[in-house]
Design an enzyme around this catalytic site. Structure first.
Site, short mmCIF file in Angstrom:
data_model
loop_
_atom_site.label_atom_id
_atom_site.label_comp_id
_atom_site.label_asym_id
_atom_site.label_seq_id
_atom_site.Cartn_x
_atom_site.Cartn_y
_atom_site.Cartn_z
CB SER A 131 70.52 60.57 -16.19
OG SER A 131 70.65 59.46 -16.20
CE1 TYR A 169 71.49 63.69 -20.63
CE2 TYR A 169 72.16 61.93 -19.60
CZ TYR A 169 71.21 62.61 -19.89
OH TYR A 169 69.90 61.99 -20.42
C1 BGC Z 1 70.65 59.18 -21.41
C2 BGC Z 1 70.31 57.81 -22.61
C3 BGC Z 1 71.14 56.66 -21.51
C4 BGC Z 1 70.40 56.23 -20.25
C5 BGC Z 1 71.75 54.97 -19.74
C6 BGC Z 1 70.21 58.70 -20.06
O1 BGC Z 1 70.31 59.04 -18.77
O2 BGC Z 1 69.25 60.35 -21.50
O3 BGC Z 1 70.61 58.20 -23.81
O4 BGC Z 1 70.50 55.30 -22.70
O5 BGC Z 1 70.20 57.45 -19.63
O6 BGC Z 1 73.04 55.06 -20.33
#
Ligand code: BGC
Length: 269
Positions: free
Chosen positions: A156, A169
């Site tokens: 991410s 996260y």
């Molecule tokens: C998340 C999303 C988010 C994106 C940008 C991703 O890793 O799971 O929920 O919109 O990052 O912030």
């Protein structure tokens, strides 16, 4: 059959975790479009997994849905066993399964912390560990690919961008970054390539509420001016695991419309 097109995945078999919906499903379909047969791993809905299977079969490739929880060691062993039994030796593994459970730090339960770390980070470890073991057992097939195997983690932008109210996260994705780089360093001499993609805001269920309630705010964070589509990630993953990217290992490819470019500075700092 191996192809002379370096972007082709013909003759290769792949496992994609969390492939019943969203980015995982798009990765599975784009790998198939490039010529791979694909194991569609899922944890929740068999119907959605079957839809991914059907989409892959429509492209003329073989596909099979296998239920497994990536945070469970036994499930991962069974996933690889079933994958090999159905599709033969595995050349490509996309560790995609991920979850979000948001809360302000002071209110975040240990269960929600553990659940996110278990799927996003421990799941990545279990999947990559088993992939490396199976690649070694399979052996190099140079007529298929110069690499013994390819692993891509779906990370991410939040492996580098801190994210308030999502400590679990962001920590899982920051952990994935160094997991990926360390494994890449460890196995490169065996011709195993290990990389990650770092998606920004992609239109999937994980951020449906944010897109519905705050699309304008979200778009301010995306210089390119649009939310991404799952296929934006799927196409990049298919390229990253192909021989067209044979000299790339240990890298994160951000696919984010510029989200990692510090867009709040674009005015003049
Ligand atoms: C998340 C999303 C988010 C994106 C940008 C991703 O890793 O799971 O929920 O919109 O990052 O912030």
């Amino acid at each position: 059959m191996a192809s002379s097109d370096p972007a082709s995945l013909s003759g290769q078999a792949a496992i994609v975790t969390g492939a019943s919906t969203g980015i995982g499903a798009a990765c599975a379909v784009e790998l198939a479009r490039a010529g791979a047969d694909v194991v569609v791993n899922y944890r929740g809905s068999p119907q959605e997994a079957e839809e991914t299977v059907t989409a892959i079969e429509a492209l003329g490739r073989r596909a099979v849905a296998v239920k497994a929880d990536v945070s469970m060691e036994d499930d991962i062993l069974r996933l690889f066993d079933e994958a090999e039994a159905r599709l033969g030796p595995i050349d490509i593994v996309v560790s995609n399964a991920g979850i979000q459970k948001d809360a302000p730090l002071a209110e975040m339960s240990l269960d929600d912390w553990n659940a996110v770390i278990a799927v996003n980070l421990t799941g990545g470890f279990l999947v990559a560990r088993e992939a490396v073991r199976r690649f070694r057992r399979k052996g190099l097939r140079e007529s298929v690919s110069p690499a013994l195997g390819k692993i891509v983690f779906d990370s991410s932008v939040h492996q580098v961008i801190p994210w308030a109210f999502r400590a679990n996260y962001a920590a899982s994705k920051g952990g994935l970054k160094l997991l990926m780089e360390t494994v890449a360093q460890e196995v490169a001499s065996e011709k195993i390539r290990v990389n990650a993609v770092g998606p920004g805001a992609i239109a999937t269920a994980i951020n449906a509420a944010e897109r519905e309630n705050g699309l304008d705010e979200m778009l301010k964070l995306i210089p390119y001016g649009r939310v991404g589509e799952p296929a934006d990630i799927g196409r990049a993953v298919a390229w990253l695991v192909s021989d067209a990217a044979d000299y790339i290992t240990g890298q994160t490819l951000f696919i984010d419309g510029g989200m990692t470019l510090h867009p709040s500075f674009k005015g003049n700092g």
